[in-house]
Write an enzyme that holds these catalytic residues in place. Structure first.
Site, short mmCIF file in Angstrom:
data_model
loop_
_atom_site.label_atom_id
_atom_site.label_comp_id
_atom_site.label_asym_id
_atom_site.label_seq_id
_atom_site.Cartn_x
_atom_site.Cartn_y
_atom_site.Cartn_z
N ASP A 46 0.84 -1.22 0.00
CA ASP A 46 0.00 0.00 0.00
C ASP A 46 0.87 1.26 0.00
O ASP A 46 0.52 2.25 0.63
CB ASP A 46 -0.91 0.04 1.24
CG ASP A 46 -1.61 -1.30 1.48
OD1 ASP A 46 -1.76 -1.67 2.66
OD2 ASP A 46 -1.97 -1.95 0.50
N GLU A 224 -11.08 -0.08 -3.82
CA GLU A 224 -10.37 0.57 -2.70
C GLU A 224 -9.11 1.27 -3.21
O GLU A 224 -8.82 1.25 -4.41
CB GLU A 224 -9.97 -0.49 -1.66
CG GLU A 224 -9.02 -1.54 -2.19
CD GLU A 224 -8.73 -2.63 -1.18
OE1 GLU A 224 -9.47 -2.78 -0.19
OE2 GLU A 224 -7.74 -3.35 -1.38
#
Ligand code: AHR
Length: 474
Positions: A46, A224
Site C-alpha cells: 500500500d 479501494e
C-alpha cells in the site's frame, strides 16, 4: 567459432572500440548513480511515495505486522531502499486503534503534517475488521523527527468499514477520496469523494464506483485504494479491485479537469483493468498504487506486488507485497499507459531510433523488430555484462531469460544463455551515452566496429559510426 575472452583481449577490444567510435572514454557507460531496483522496498504494501517541495522523497506503507506507522525519506527514489525508517506511531494497547493499522498516507495540510490511516480493534474475531479511518498529527515541521499524536477519527457519512483515504487538491479545492462499505450495497467497499472541509470533516459525499465488473469482484467485491493523477487535461483516479491475491489489479476512472468532481457522471470507468498480474515478469497482484515523479520529473507509478503466485493462507497476512516502481507512459491521446509490472531488477528503458522516432527497439516473441508494438515489448533491462566493467547485456522484460546477441553475419537475435563462450561474447555490448542528447549507443564486443542499429524495420548491426546506432533513451 568460439572465443576465449582473456582480460588482455577484452582491454584491447574495448580500447579499440573507444578509438574506433571516436568517443571519449568518459562518455561510455556513465557511472551514474544506480537507479531504482525492484522490489524497491520489501514487505511494504500500500506504498505512498511522493516528492515533497523540500526535494526529498517520502515513503510510507503497511508493514506486515500492521502494528505501526512508518516513514522513510531519501534524496532519490533508489535511496528509499536503504533509507532508515522512523516509527511515527504504534497501535494502542486497547480500544478501537489497538489492532490492524493499514495503508497510511502522509499529507501536509495547512502547514501541518497529518498521516491518515485505517485502524481496527484487537478484540479478536470479526471485530478486528471494525476498520475506521483516523489521523495522527506531527508537532513539528520535520515528519521524521517530530512528535506524533492522535488527531481523531475521520467523520465519514456512515459508521461503517472505511479505509484507504487519499487527499488531493484540484483547482484550489481540497478533496478526499476513500473506500467504504455502504449500507444496502452488498460489496466490501465502494469509492467515494468529498470536499475535505477540515482534516477530519468531509463535505457531502459522492459514490464514484461500486465493484460490479468481473475483474472487480474476484474473491471479494472491492473498490479501494484510490490514487489521483492530473495530466493532459484530465484527472485519472486509479483504484484497486478484487481479493489481495494474484487477482488484485488496478482499475481507472477519468474526468475532465474542469468537470464537477463531486458529480459521479463526470467520471468514466475504464471497462478493463489497466494493470494486472503478469506471469512473464513474475509480478502477482499489482495494486494499491500511488504516483510520483523521478529525479528527471518523469511520471512514476508506485504499487505493490508479490513475485510469486501461490499463497498459503489468507493473502492479507502474507508479508510479501513489496513496494515497486516503474515509469508511467502515455498513449497518443494522453491516457496513462501502465503497460505491465516490469518485474524484479533494475528499471527497464526504452530506446527510440535517432533516425526514425516511430521505431523503437522492440521484439515480437523471440523476433527482434524496430517498431512500437506495445509498451511492454519495447522495454529492455540493461544488466551487467560478462566482459569487464564496461560491458552490458540487454534483456526484454517479457522474456527475462533471453538476451540480445550479435551475429558475425551482422544479425541481431534474442537467445537464451547457452552457457557457451560464444554466447558469453556475442551477448556483450559496450554502452556509450551521449548525455546532452540523452542517447545511447551499444557497440558489440564480438563484432568490432559494429553497433545495434536500424535497417528498414529490422534491428541489425550497423557501423558504429552510423547515425542509426544512436538510440534516444525514454
Ligand atoms: O494492506 C491492508 C489493506 O489491504 C489495505 O488498506 C487495502 O488497500 C488492502 O486491501
Amino acid at each position: 567459432m568460439s572465443f576465449t575472452l582473456s582480460r588482455r583481449g577484452f582491454i584491447g577490444t574495448a580500447a579499440a572500440l573507444s578509438a574506433a567510435s571516436g568517443v571519449a572514454r568518459a562518455a561510455s557507460t556513465p557511472a551514474a548513480a544506480p537507479g531504482p531496483v525492484n522490489p524497491l522496498v520489501k514487505q511494504r504494501a500500500d506504498a505512498q511515495v511522493f516528492r515533497h517541495d523540500d526535494g526529498f522523497y517520502y515513503l510510507t506503507g503497511s508493514v506486515p505486522e500492521y502494528d505501526r506507522l512508518v516513514l522513510r525519506r531519501s534524496k532519490t527514489i533508489a535511496g528509499l531502499t536503504t533509507a532508515s525508517e522512523a516509527v511515527l506511531w504504534r497501535h494502542e494497547a486497547s480500544g478501537p486503534r489497538s489492532g490492524f493499522l493499514w495503508a497510511p498516507e502522509l499529507h501536509q495540510i495547512d502547514g501541518k503534517w497529518i498521516m491518515y490511516f485505517a485502524a481496527g480493534p484487537s478484540g479478536g474475531g470479526d471485530d478486528v475488521f471494525r476498520i475506521r479511518t483516523y489521523a495522527v498529527v506531527c508537532d513539528g515541521t520535520d515528519p521524521m523527527t517530530g512528535k506524533w499524536s492522535l488527531l481523531g477519527e475521520l467523520q465519514t457519512p456512515w459508521d461503517s468499514f472505511n479505509l484507504d483515504s487519499t487527499v488531493f487538491t484540484h483547482n484550489g479545492v481540497r478533496y478526499m477520496a476513500w473506500a467504504q462499505r455502504e449500507q444496502g450495497i452488498e460489496t466490501n467497499s465502494n469509492l467515494y469523494i468529498a470536499k475535505l472541509e477540515s482534516p477530519l470533516k468531509l463535505g457531502k459525499a459522492t459514490r464514484l464506483t461500486m465493484p460490479t465488473l468481473d475483474w472487480e469482484i474476484r474473491g471479494y467485491k472491492v473498490a479501494e485504494a484510490p490514487a489521483l493523477l492530473h495530466r493532459n487535461g484530465r484527472l485519472f483516479m486509479t483504484y484497486s479491485a478484487s481479493a489481495t491475491d494474484a487477482r488484485y489489479c488496478l482499475g481507472m476512472l477519468s474526468a475532465d479537469e474542469n468537470a464537477d468532481l463531486l458529480d459521479a457522471k463526470s467520471w468514466t470507468k475504464s471497462p478493463q483493468p489497466v494493470f494486472v498480474t503478469n506471469s512473464a515478469t513474475s509480478v502477482y497482484g499489482p495494486g494499491h498504487n500511488s504516483f510520483t515523479v523521478d529525479e528527471k520529473g518523469r511520471d512514476v507509478l508506485v504499487y505493490h506486488g508479490r513475485d510469486y503466485e501461490a499463497i498459503q493462507g489468507d493473502p492479507l497476512f502474507n508479508p510479501d507485497r513489496h513496494t515497486r516502481v516503474q515509469r508511467l507512459y502515455y498513449t497518443a491521446d494522453g491516457t496513462p499507459d501502465f503497460g505491465v509490472p516490469v518485474g524484479n531488477g533494475p528499471l527497464p528503458e526504452r530506446f527510440i531510433s535517432s533516425t526514425d522516432p516511430t521505431r523503437l527497439m522492440a521484439h515480437d516473441g523471440t523476433q527482434l523488430v524496430a517498431g512500437n508494438p506495445s509498451l511492454a515489448q519495447t522495454q529492455f533491462r540493461q544488466l551487467p555484462g560478462r566482459a569487464g566493467a564496461r560491458s552490458v547485456m540487454l534483456s526484454p522484460i517479457l522474456m527475462p531469460d533471453h538476451y540480445l546477441v550479435a551475429g558475425q553475419d551482422g544479425s541481431l537475435t534474442l537467445q537464451q544463455d547457452s552457457k557457451s563462450a560464444d554466447f558469453a561474447l556475442r551477448s556483450q555490448f559496450v554502452r556509450f551515452d551521449e548525455k546532452t542528447l540523452h542517447a545511447a549507443r551499444f557497440v558489440s564486443i564480438a563484432v568490432p566496429g559494429k553497433a545495434i542499429g536500424l535497417s528498414a524495420d529490422r534491428l541489425t548491426l550497423v557501423a558504429s559510426r552510423d547515425s542509426s546506432a544512436w538510440w534516444h533513451i525514454d
